[in-house]
Write a protein that holds these residues in place. Structure first.
Motif, PDB file in Angstrom:
ATOM      1  N   PRO A 148      14.585   1.938 -20.840  1.00  0.00           N
ATOM      2  CA  PRO A 148      14.318   1.832 -22.011  1.00  0.00           C
ATOM      3  C   PRO A 148      13.454   1.010 -22.243  1.00  0.00           C
ATOM      4  O   PRO A 148      13.227   0.957 -23.452  1.00  0.00           O
ATOM      5  CB  PRO A 148      16.423   1.331 -21.796  1.00  0.00           C
ATOM      6  N   TYR A 149      12.885  -0.434 -21.680  1.00  0.00           N
ATOM      7  CA  TYR A 149      12.433  -1.310 -22.131  1.00  0.00           C
ATOM      8  C   TYR A 149      10.659  -0.350 -22.605  1.00  0.00           C
ATOM      9  O   TYR A 149      10.131  -1.224 -23.727  1.00  0.00           O
ATOM     10  CB  TYR A 149      12.230  -2.843 -21.374  1.00  0.00           C
ATOM     11  N   VAL A 203      11.804   0.079 -25.935  1.00  0.00           N
ATOM     12  CA  VAL A 203      12.294  -1.052 -26.940  1.00  0.00           C
ATOM     13  C   VAL A 203      10.841  -1.546 -26.750  1.00  0.00           C
ATOM     14  O   VAL A 203      10.790  -2.074 -28.016  1.00  0.00           O
ATOM     15  CB  VAL A 203      13.155  -1.745 -26.260  1.00  0.00           C
ATOM     16  N   ALA A 222       9.975  -2.801 -30.883  1.00  0.00           N
ATOM     17  CA  ALA A 222      10.329  -3.808 -30.902  1.00  0.00           C
ATOM     18  C   ALA A 222       8.914  -4.376 -31.567  1.00  0.00           C
ATOM     19  O   ALA A 222       9.346  -6.347 -33.106  1.00  0.00           O
ATOM     20  CB  ALA A 222      11.250  -4.188 -30.474  1.00  0.00           C
ATOM     21  N   GLY A 276       5.558   3.403 -29.064  1.00  0.00           N
ATOM     22  CA  GLY A 276       7.112   3.599 -28.650  1.00  0.00           C
ATOM     23  C   GLY A 276       7.875   5.207 -28.514  1.00  0.00           C
ATOM     24  O   GLY A 276       8.754   5.644 -27.865  1.00  0.00           O
ATOM     25  N   PHE A 302      21.756   4.355 -28.449  1.00  0.00           N
ATOM     26  CA  PHE A 302      19.643   4.584 -28.520  1.00  0.00           C
ATOM     27  C   PHE A 302      19.383   5.711 -29.744  1.00  0.00           C
ATOM     28  O   PHE A 302      17.739   5.177 -29.932  1.00  0.00           O
ATOM     29  CB  PHE A 302      19.360   4.889 -26.745  1.00  0.00           C
ATOM     30  N   PHE A 306      19.225   2.990 -32.193  1.00  0.00           N
ATOM     31  CA  PHE A 306      18.428   1.536 -32.759  1.00  0.00           C
ATOM     32  C   PHE A 306      16.637   3.119 -32.577  1.00  0.00           C
ATOM     33  O   PHE A 306      16.669   2.608 -33.890  1.00  0.00           O
ATOM     34  CB  PHE A 306      18.249   1.348 -30.810  1.00  0.00           C
ATOM     35  N   PRO A 342      15.160  -3.337 -35.938  1.00  0.00           N
ATOM     36  CA  PRO A 342      15.274  -3.440 -34.301  1.00  0.00           C
ATOM     37  C   PRO A 342      15.479  -4.095 -33.948  1.00  0.00           C
ATOM     38  O   PRO A 342      15.329  -4.072 -32.766  1.00  0.00           O
ATOM     39  CB  PRO A 342      13.498  -2.608 -34.850  1.00  0.00           C
ATOM     40  N   ALA A 374      16.792  -4.413 -30.319  1.00  0.00           N
ATOM     41  CA  ALA A 374      17.166  -4.971 -29.070  1.00  0.00           C
ATOM     42  C   ALA A 374      17.115  -6.545 -28.379  1.00  0.00           C
ATOM     43  O   ALA A 374      17.011  -6.348 -27.506  1.00  0.00           O
ATOM     44  CB  ALA A 374      15.061  -5.442 -29.433  1.00  0.00           C
ATOM     45  N   GLY A 400      21.332  -5.245 -26.834  1.00  0.00           N
ATOM     46  CA  GLY A 400      20.215  -4.136 -26.143  1.00  0.00           C
ATOM     47  C   GLY A 400      20.269  -5.326 -25.144  1.00  0.00           C
ATOM     48  O   GLY A 400      20.938  -5.106 -23.556  1.00  0.00           O
ATOM     49  N   PHE A 431      20.997  -1.739 -20.907  1.00  0.00           N
ATOM     50  CA  PHE A 431      20.474  -1.430 -22.164  1.00  0.00           C
ATOM     51  C   PHE A 431      21.654  -1.092 -22.755  1.00  0.00           C
ATOM     52  O   PHE A 431      22.101  -0.157 -22.750  1.00  0.00           O
ATOM     53  CB  PHE A 431      18.894  -1.186 -21.839  1.00  0.00           C
ATOM     54  N   LEU A 432      21.636  -2.000 -23.941  1.00  0.00           N
ATOM     55  CA  LEU A 432      22.837  -2.133 -24.868  1.00  0.00           C
ATOM     56  C   LEU A 432      24.444  -1.790 -24.404  1.00  0.00           C
ATOM     57  O   LEU A 432      24.875  -0.775 -24.879  1.00  0.00           O
ATOM     58  CB  LEU A 432      22.542  -0.207 -25.547  1.00  0.00           C
TER      59      LEU A 432
END
Lengths: 496, 116, 247
Positions: free
Chosen positions: A10-11, A14, A18, A125, C65, C68, C189, C193, C196, C206-207
């Motif tokens: 997921p990063y 993200v 972000a 992203g 997600f 997000f 956001p 982040a 998460g 995550f999350l």
């Protein structure tokens, strides 16, 4: 603590998103800091993507369950061999962002730089999220992040003509997004699930229904618009030619590929749900072949180099779609490799063209006569890119087109094989025209005679990419071997 | 209720969608085109909510005295998200239309086509 | 061309009719849409998430997600609008040529105040605090009753626009301090982040939200942080979109 690699997927999404939210904060004191910050974020994202690709080779596909909810009850991100294209994707951004540092000076007012860099990160992203998610609604949202940032990036250089091109792009793009949302709603109403493999399994278990076919068809049309497949390409040339060159590189090399990734998802869905899309493969082949020839044909008549590159993208999307439609293993593998190779070549060409335009202030072949003498390095990169896109060995374009052609002949589709050769001929003509203008004519404009090579922050990425066009061509076999295992999953759909 | 072989709620969706599509393709004014797009979006949202509805069910908020049937919460969440997306696209489109008007002095497609 | 458009509409209508004719009759409780994922959320949602409003549970917990990406979409809209130069009335219309610098400044030409009836102005200002309280309540009660972060953001945004219309943009703009804007607009956001990432450290996903009974307060705090991020971030973005849309 040991880190589960799969849970870091997921990063990839993200980090850039972000980061985009942080860009305006970083840019408060000095707009230039935004460029440096953006570069660092793309670099970290690329590093993670490469690390995950290595893990993928070692231990197989990585699946992250966001929030710990296992599919179909939660959102699933899959880093598999198809999703691994996000690694080169992120690397291209690492090269495009430094190019933009100096390019923006004089083309985009300083107070909009923060917005520009934030949009670039949002785009990255969104692209990664779109490529990795296994959830239909998540796919739609990631697509909207990509689309919104792309519309704005087209208009960021700020004249009214750019806004008009961006609005045309927006209207067609939004209809296509709406079709995706409608298809998602239909599939959800039929199955009660949003997870792609789960939807496919439940469709396969249920009786075949026209609603499911309608859903897949509207997904296919929507993604054909996003990919600018020939009759649905009308939004592309203006938008890609008017955008600032780093943006053109991203849009033409990378953003159109969400249409292709989307079409691949449709094929997967069709393959595993057993919905026979009889006409689907045939239609893809016909449209692909027409796109190859028409895109290349229209490119011949363009005097504006960026418009010419934009039409060349339409032609290359044709190659990829034809390869997918043919359904022979070699052709599909060639098409998937061409997704990355075309991205590489088109980013090279647009950045090189951008350098030339930035240094001379001119953008037509007529005006740029003789530019090869004053900008030898940039024009050499442009030449390498041109050779690669024609598909001559030993460059990156050769291997993928070779396999698509091989697939066409081995599937007994000789006519399509000839369309491919014919298209290559047109492509050859228009790049020979370009090289003739650059090298064998005397400069008619003093801007050309007085031009100097661009600063290293622009020249470096261009030269690196041009070298990569050759290196990837030499190593083409590895890419093919990497993607081959993923091809099998796609095939039943198109072999009707 | 069934009309023309289609549940009347789904029929309403088809009608609304086509009204929006008609505005989008036939109107020359960019604002009207944008409105058409919004009508189409609303149609799809209505379709989504319809698919999550159950005859005689309560909203999916499980407090005392509700149930036993609840509507499906997922379409509600999707529509809520979809509305935000639609607002975002509309905002960007409006900003672009303002730009176009500032540059060309018109937002009629018929007139824009002839201009450089 | 006239007929092409009409033909497109007719073809679309026919195709859609064909597609929806075959859907399971809507409203039946045993349709596939109601017996799969949604049913599980309804059955176990309250226990698993601690929220009685299951729409909020889906938005924040099961499909966090998505949410997000949703806050990212609206943030993209703001960045996109800011990325465009300020729009002005067509030059042909007002005749005077602005100096090029005026095109590039964030402020643009001075605003005219729209004259409003004093009755309307009075009522809006009178109701203002109550609307704000309503927005806060829908944020605070979002997990047990209709409401939540986005609804709250929409109410705050509408309040801002109403105030801007009766008091003028400059006065309304003071509600969102200039220096804090870049932070507040990014709150959606960023809160996702951050929370998460906290979830990733605590649960490995995550999350993720810690599920143990002992971590109830922590889980609650995480959810509230995300909700506030959505509401404040969303409201500030809506307000800024309105301010940016001077025509």
């Amino acid at each position: 603590m040991t880190i589960a690699w799969s849970q870091t997927v997921p990063y990839l999404v993200v980090l850039p998103l972000a980061g985009a939210a942080l860009v305006p904060i970083v840019a408060r004191r000095d707009a230039r800091a935004a460029g440096g910050f953006t570069f660092v974020v793309t670099l970290v994202t690329a590093a993670l993507a490469i690390a995950l690709t290595v893990r993928l080779v070692v231990e197989g596909p990585l699946t992250a369950h966001v929030g710990g909810w296992v599919a179909p009850y939660g959102i699933e991100l899959r880093f598999d061999r198809l999703g691994a294209w996000t690694a080169p994707l992120a690397v291209f951004f690492v090269l495009v962002v430094p190019f933009a540092w100096r390019y923006l000076e004089g083309t985009v007012p300083r107070d909009r730089w923060a917005a520009f860099y934030a949009l670039m990160l949002l785009n990255l992203g969104g692209l990664i999220g779109f490529s990795l998610t296994a959830d239909l609604f998540n796919l739609f949202l990631a697509m909207e992040v990509v689309s919104l940032s792309s519309y704005a990036l087209v208009a960021v250089a700020g004249r009214g003509t750019a806004a008009w091109a961006a609005l045309k792009y927006l209207l067609l793009g939004s209809v296509s997004s709406l079709l995706v949302l409608f298809a998602v709603a239909l599939l959800f109403a039929l199955t009660g699930s949003l997870n792609l493999p789960d939807v496919a399994a439940r469709l396969a278990a249920a009786e075949p229904s026209p609603a499911a076919t309608l859903a897949l068809a509207s997904l296919a049309v929507a993604f054909a618009v996003k990919a600018a497949l020939f009759p649905l390409h009308v939004w592309l040339p203006d938008a890609h030619a008017i955008a600032p060159s780093p943006v053109s590189a991203v849009l033409s090399g990378l953003v159109v590929k969400i249409g292709i990734v989307g079409l691949v998802r449709v094929m997967e869905l069709a393959a595993s749900s057993g919905i026979a899309l009889d006409l689907f493969g045939e239609l893809l082949m016909v449209l692909g072949a027409v796109a190859i020839v028409m895109g290349a044909f229209l490119a011949i008549f363009q005097d504006d180099i960026k418009l010419m590159l934009a039409y060349s993208t339409i032609s290359n999307i044709g190659y990829i779609v034809l390869g997918l439609g043919l359904g022979a293993p070699f052709a599909v593998a060639g098409a998937l490799v061409h997704v990355v190779n075309h991205a590489l070549i088109k980013v090279t060409l647009f950045l090189a063209a951008g350098s030339i335009i930035h240094q001379t202030g001119l953008r037509t072949l007529t005006d740029l006569r003789g530019v090869g003498r004053t900008l030898p390095q940039t024009c050499a990169a442009m030449t390498l890119g041109a050779i690669a896109i024609v598909g001559l060995p030993p460059t990156a374009g050769f291997i993928s087109k070779w396999y698509i052609g091989l697939g066409a002949f081995s599937a007994g589709r000789v006519a399509y094989g000839f369309a491919l050769v014919f298209g290559a001929l047109f492509v050859f003509i228009y790049y020979v025209r370009m090289l003739n203008a650059f090298y064998f004519r005397t400069p008619t404009r003093e801007e050309v005679a007085a031009a100097v090579e661009p600063p290293w922050s622009m020249r470096g990425p261009v030269l690196f990419l041009a070298a990569a066009c050759v290196i990837v061509g030499l190593l083409g076999g590895f890419l093919l071997a990497f993607i081959m295992p993923a091809v099998g999953d796609l095939l039943p759909a198109i072999r009707s | 209720m069934v009309l023309f072989g289609v549940d009347v709620d789904y029929l309403a969706f088809v009608v609304l969608f086509c009204v929006g599509l008609y505005m989008l393709v036939r109107k020359s004014n960019l604002l009207k085109k944008l409105l058409g797009l919004n009508v189409m979006e609303t149609a799809v949202f209505a379709f989504l909510v319809t698919s999550g509805m159950i005859e005689g069910a309560d909203p999916p908020i499980r407090t005392a005295g509700t149930g036993p049937l609840f509507a499906n919460p997922i379409p509600h969440a999707m529509v809520l998200t979809g509305i935000v997306v639609a607002v975002s696209v509309t905002a960007v489109a409006l900003a672009l239309i303002v730009q176009i008007h500032a540059h060309y002095g018109t937002i009629e497609v018929d007139e824009l086509k002839g201009l450089p | 061309m006239r007929w092409l458009g009409l033909a497109l509409v007719v073809v679309a209508a026919a195709t859609l009719m064909l597609g929806v004719a075959d859907l399971p009759p809507h409203g039946a409780h045993d349709a596939p849409v109601h017996t799969h994922v949604g049913a599980r959320y309804l059955e176990r949602g309250v226990a698993e998430t601690g929220m009685r409003n299951l729409v909020t549970a889906v938005l924040l917990v099961y499909r966090g997600f998505d949410t997000f990406l949703e806050v990212v979409v609206i943030f993209s809209a703001l960045v996109a609008v800011v990325a465009l130069p300020r729009g002005r009335a067509a030059r042909s219309r007002d005749g005077d040529d602005q100096p090029p610098a005026a095109l590039l400044t964030r402020e643009g030409p001075a605003q005219e105040r729209i004259s409003v009836s004093p009755v309307v102005a009075f009522v809006v200002q009178l109701l203002g605090p109550f609307i704000a309280v309503f927005a806060l309540a829908s944020l605070y009660r979002g997990h047990v009753s209709p409401g939540g972060g986005f609804q709250s953001a929409a109410i705050f945004g509408a309040l801002f626009i109403a105030l801007a219309l009766v008091q003028g943009r400059e006065r309304a703009a003071r509600l969102v301090p200039r220096g804090a804007r870049v932070w507040l607009q990014a709150l959606g956001p960023l809160s996702f982040a951050l929370i998460g990432g906290v979830g990733w450290v605590l649960t490995g996903a995550f999350l993720g939200y810690p599920a143990e009974a002992a971590a109830y307060a922590l889980r609650e705090a995480m959810v509230v942080a995300v909700e506030i991020g959505i509401a404040v971030g969303g409201a500030v973005i809506l307000a800024q979109l309105f301010m940016a849309m001077e025509g």
